[in-house]
Design a protein around this motif. Structure first.
Motif, PDB file in Angstrom:
ATOM      1  N   ASN A 194     -21.043 -11.504   5.801  1.00 16.50           N
ATOM      2  CA  ASN A 194     -20.704 -10.722   4.613  1.00 16.50           C
ATOM      3  C   ASN A 194     -21.186  -9.294   4.829  1.00 16.50           C
ATOM      4  O   ASN A 194     -22.371  -8.994   4.705  1.00 16.50           O
ATOM      5  CB  ASN A 194     -21.376 -11.346   3.383  1.00 16.50           C
ATOM      6  N   TRP A 206     -16.570  -2.993  -0.063  1.00 21.94           N
ATOM      7  CA  TRP A 206     -15.132  -2.988  -0.347  1.00 21.94           C
ATOM      8  C   TRP A 206     -14.318  -3.629   0.773  1.00 21.94           C
ATOM      9  O   TRP A 206     -13.195  -4.083   0.555  1.00 21.94           O
ATOM     10  CB  TRP A 206     -14.650  -1.557  -0.580  1.00 21.94           C
ATOM     11  N   ASN A 215     -14.785  -6.465   2.113  1.00 29.09           N
ATOM     12  CA  ASN A 215     -14.557  -7.872   1.793  1.00 29.09           C
ATOM     13  C   ASN A 215     -13.289  -8.072   0.971  1.00 29.09           C
ATOM     14  O   ASN A 215     -12.603  -9.092   1.108  1.00 29.09           O
ATOM     15  CB  ASN A 215     -15.755  -8.445   1.024  1.00 29.09           C
ATOM     16  N   TYR A 216     -12.986  -7.096   0.108  1.00 29.72           N
ATOM     17  CA  TYR A 216     -11.758  -7.189  -0.691  1.00 29.72           C
ATOM     18  C   TYR A 216     -10.530  -6.891   0.167  1.00 29.72           C
ATOM     19  O   TYR A 216      -9.478  -7.517   0.011  1.00 29.72           O
ATOM     20  CB  TYR A 216     -11.825  -6.211  -1.863  1.00 29.72           C
ATOM     21  N   VAL A 217     -10.667  -5.934   1.075  1.00 32.42           N
ATOM     22  CA  VAL A 217      -9.531  -5.554   1.923  1.00 32.42           C
ATOM     23  C   VAL A 217      -9.113  -6.705   2.833  1.00 32.42           C
ATOM     24  O   VAL A 217      -7.925  -7.000   2.996  1.00 32.42           O
ATOM     25  CB  VAL A 217      -9.876  -4.303   2.755  1.00 32.42           C
ATOM     26  N   GLY A 234      -9.761  -9.830   2.310  1.00 33.18           N
ATOM     27  CA  GLY A 234      -9.454 -11.023   1.517  1.00 33.18           C
ATOM     28  C   GLY A 234     -10.576 -12.030   1.382  1.00 33.18           C
ATOM     29  O   GLY A 234     -10.361 -13.128   0.873  1.00 33.18           O
ATOM     30  N   GLU A 273     -13.366 -11.954  -0.554  1.00 37.25           N
ATOM     31  CA  GLU A 273     -13.735 -12.178  -1.955  1.00 37.25           C
ATOM     32  C   GLU A 273     -12.725 -13.105  -2.634  1.00 37.25           C
ATOM     33  O   GLU A 273     -13.102 -14.005  -3.399  1.00 37.25           O
ATOM     34  CB  GLU A 273     -13.811 -10.850  -2.704  1.00 37.25           C
ATOM     35  N   GLN A 274     -11.440 -12.911  -2.332  1.00 35.07           N
ATOM     36  CA  GLN A 274     -10.398 -13.749  -2.922  1.00 35.07           C
ATOM     37  C   GLN A 274     -10.504 -15.188  -2.412  1.00 35.07           C
ATOM     38  O   GLN A 274     -10.311 -16.136  -3.170  1.00 35.07           O
ATOM     39  CB  GLN A 274      -9.009 -13.184  -2.600  1.00 35.07           C
ATOM     40  N   GLU A 299     -13.449 -16.940  -4.192  1.00 42.74           N
ATOM     41  CA  GLU A 299     -13.099 -17.313  -5.563  1.00 42.74           C
ATOM     42  C   GLU A 299     -12.144 -18.509  -5.588  1.00 42.74           C
ATOM     43  O   GLU A 299     -12.319 -19.439  -6.391  1.00 42.74           O
ATOM     44  CB  GLU A 299     -12.445 -16.108  -6.270  1.00 42.74           C
TER      45      GLU A 299
END
Length: 247
Positions: A155, A165, A167-169, A171, A173-174, A177
């Motif tokens: 991470n 950010w 991690n969101y780019v 994927g 974080e998605q 979840e």
């Protein structure tokens, strides 16, 4: 030697006497695992014995797992389960050998033994095995494999906060979840099934001594015990059972 891996201080111990000092004299300071936002999300804010920080709650969960769930009596009560699944494994190997046109048969023992371990663990923890042949079993194995990967994945936001950010780019974080929602829904249904089963008359014959009960049954019984000094809720049951299946 103290290293700083980005924002994380890391102590490297390379001498036996220094390791002894850490493990024996300062064990309380170093007993908790490093916190991770991914594992915190996936494991219900670390409400299990493996990831919970050292303290009163960890001692309580450890007592439940070691002194109540893993006693000699309870271990022996699951002997029929281990015997049944071992016999089933032997039958699988026999069928593989008999179906082979040649004298020698290729059997992936790694896969067979992993299936044995998975089936025994599922029956002891959840009261039902999720085999690799049926669709539910395949879904269950995929969920557990994905969760195990995400708990230990690198991470970047934990080490370099201003790069969180990324991690969101990519994927991550998605994925975390989605994995949590799938596993949470699956475990929630298992608990509902066990609660329904407990309401059936015939089930009461085994309720007193714990014979025939799996870990979910026992934890639900402990939750209902008003005299016991515990704070076991549904999330606690989920994470204790979940970590038992992934370890």
């Amino acid at each position: 030697m103290l290293l700083h891996i980005c924002s994380k201080p890391t102590l490297v111990i390379s001498r036996p006497d220094a390791a002894h000092e850490i493990m024996k004299n300062h064990d309380v300071i170093f007993s908790s695992r490093p916190a991770s936002s991914f594992s915190r999300k996936l494991l219900y804010n670390h409400k299990n014995v493996a990831f919970a920080p050292y303290g009163d709650y960890w001692k309580q969960v450890r007592e439940i797992c070691v002194l109540l769930l893993l006693t000699t009596k309870r271990f022996q009560s699951f002997q029929p389960v281990r015997e049944e699944e071992t016999k089933a494994m032997i039958e699988i190997i026999k069928k593989s050998c008999s179906s082979s046109p040649s004298f020698f048969a290729l059997v992936d023992l790694r896969e067979v033994l992993m299936s044995l371990s998975n089936d025994v663990t599922c029956r002891i923890n959840l009261g039902k095995k999720y085999g690799r042949e049926d669709s539910v079993g395949k879904k269950f194995r995929k969920m557990i494999a994905e969760l195990s990967y995400l708990v230990g994945v690198f991470n970047v936001g934990e080490f370099i906060p201003w790069l969180a950010w990324v991690n969101y780019v990519v994927g991550l974080e998605q994925k975390v979840e989605k994995s949590f929602q799938e596993v949470d829904s699956f475990l929630d249904q298992i608990i509902k099934d066990h609660i329904l089963k407990r309401k059936i008359k015939d089930y009461g014959d085994h309720a007193a001594d714990g014979v025939g009960q799996d870990f979910v049954d026992f934890l639900l019984r402990l939750q209902e015990d008003k005299s016991a000094k515990n704070t076991i809720g549904r999330e606690n049951i989920k994470t204790i059972v979940l970590v038992s299946n992934t370890s």
